[in-house]
Design a protein around this motif. Structure first.
Motif, mmCIF file in Angstrom:
data_model
loop_
_atom_site.group_PDB
_atom_site.id
_atom_site.type_symbol
_atom_site.label_atom_id
_atom_site.label_comp_id
_atom_site.label_asym_id
_atom_site.label_seq_id
_atom_site.Cartn_x
_atom_site.Cartn_y
_atom_site.Cartn_z
ATOM 1 N N SER A 31 35.828 45.355 26.807
ATOM 2 C CA SER A 31 37.195 45.890 26.855
ATOM 3 C C SER A 31 38.171 45.071 26.026
ATOM 4 O O SER A 31 39.347 45.390 25.977
ATOM 5 N N GLN A 34 41.074 46.548 23.675
ATOM 6 C CA GLN A 34 41.264 47.951 24.020
ATOM 7 C C GLN A 34 42.262 48.074 25.158
ATOM 8 O O GLN A 34 42.494 47.130 25.890
ATOM 9 N N GLY A 35 42.823 49.236 25.309
ATOM 10 C CA GLY A 35 43.703 49.500 26.441
ATOM 11 C C GLY A 35 45.108 48.946 26.261
ATOM 12 O O GLY A 35 45.487 48.468 25.203
ATOM 13 N N GLU A 65 48.244 50.256 40.255
ATOM 14 C CA GLU A 65 47.332 51.400 40.158
ATOM 15 C C GLU A 65 48.059 52.647 39.670
ATOM 16 O O GLU A 65 47.504 53.421 38.884
ATOM 17 N N CYS A 68 48.512 53.003 35.862
ATOM 18 C CA CYS A 68 47.305 53.172 35.055
ATOM 19 C C CYS A 68 46.577 54.438 35.485
ATOM 20 O O CYS A 68 46.144 54.559 36.627
ATOM 21 N N SER A 69 46.395 55.360 34.548
ATOM 22 C CA SER A 69 45.681 56.594 34.882
ATOM 23 C C SER A 69 44.180 56.458 34.669
ATOM 24 O O SER A 69 43.422 57.328 35.059
ATOM 25 N N GLY A 70 43.752 55.361 34.090
ATOM 26 C CA GLY A 70 42.328 55.124 33.852
ATOM 27 C C GLY A 70 41.777 54.063 34.779
ATOM 28 O O GLY A 70 42.013 54.070 35.981
ATOM 29 N N ARG A 71 41.047 53.109 34.189
ATOM 30 C CA ARG A 71 40.408 52.034 34.949
ATOM 31 C C ARG A 71 41.114 50.719 34.660
ATOM 32 O O ARG A 71 41.448 50.408 33.519
ATOM 33 N N CYS A 98 44.761 48.308 31.307
ATOM 34 C CA CYS A 98 44.507 49.706 31.644
ATOM 35 C C CYS A 98 43.645 50.322 30.554
ATOM 36 O O CYS A 98 44.063 50.431 29.401
ATOM 37 N N LEU A 99 42.441 50.724 30.934
ATOM 38 C CA LEU A 99 41.507 51.344 30.003
ATOM 39 C C LEU A 99 41.455 52.831 30.282
ATOM 40 O O LEU A 99 41.280 53.257 31.426
ATOM 41 N N LYS A 100 41.580 53.619 29.256
ATOM 42 C CA LYS A 100 41.508 55.073 29.414
ATOM 43 C C LYS A 100 40.064 55.472 29.651
ATOM 44 O O LYS A 100 39.162 54.997 28.984
ATOM 45 N N SER A 101 39.870 56.333 30.632
ATOM 46 C CA SER A 101 38.487 56.739 30.949
ATOM 47 C C SER A 101 38.055 57.943 30.157
ATOM 48 O O SER A 101 38.723 58.568 29.456
#
Length: 101
Positions: A31, A34-35, A65, A68-71, A98-101
């Motif tokens: 990661s 990224q994010g 939480e 962040c809409s991802g992980r 925050c990583l996008k899923s």
């Protein structure tokens, strides 16, 4: 005169700040770079040992939480305290990637 001077010294010397602990979760090499970083914080005011907000850590985590809409990855937690005369502020600062899923 001594009483007034002593009282002033007590009032002016009653502040201090400290960082109690910083926790860093496991770092994920996949990661890196990224994010987007997101931050959340919450606090609690304590006077004479009586807390005003006992759920401030959970509130900060829910806020993180929600941002962040991802992980979330690489979450860091800072616990800070600002001491005052007969009271203090506790604060927790959470930062996560925050990583996008």
């Amino acid at each position: 005169m001594k009483i007034v001077l002593t009282f002033c010294m007590v009032l002016l010397s009653g502040c201090a700040h400290s960082i109690h602990q910083v926790y860093v979760s496991a770092q994920d090499s996949q990661s890196a770079g990224q994010g987007q970083w997101v931050t959340a914080d919450a606090s609690d005011f304590v006077i004479l040992g009586f807390q005003t907000n006992t759920g401030y850590v959970e509130a900060a985590y829910r806020e993180l939480e929600n941002k962040c809409s991802g992980r979330l990855a690489q979450v860091t937690t800072e616990h800070l305290t600002s001491f005052k005369l007969l009271s203090y502020d506790q604060k927790v600062v959470l930062k996560g990637l925050c990583l996008k899923s």
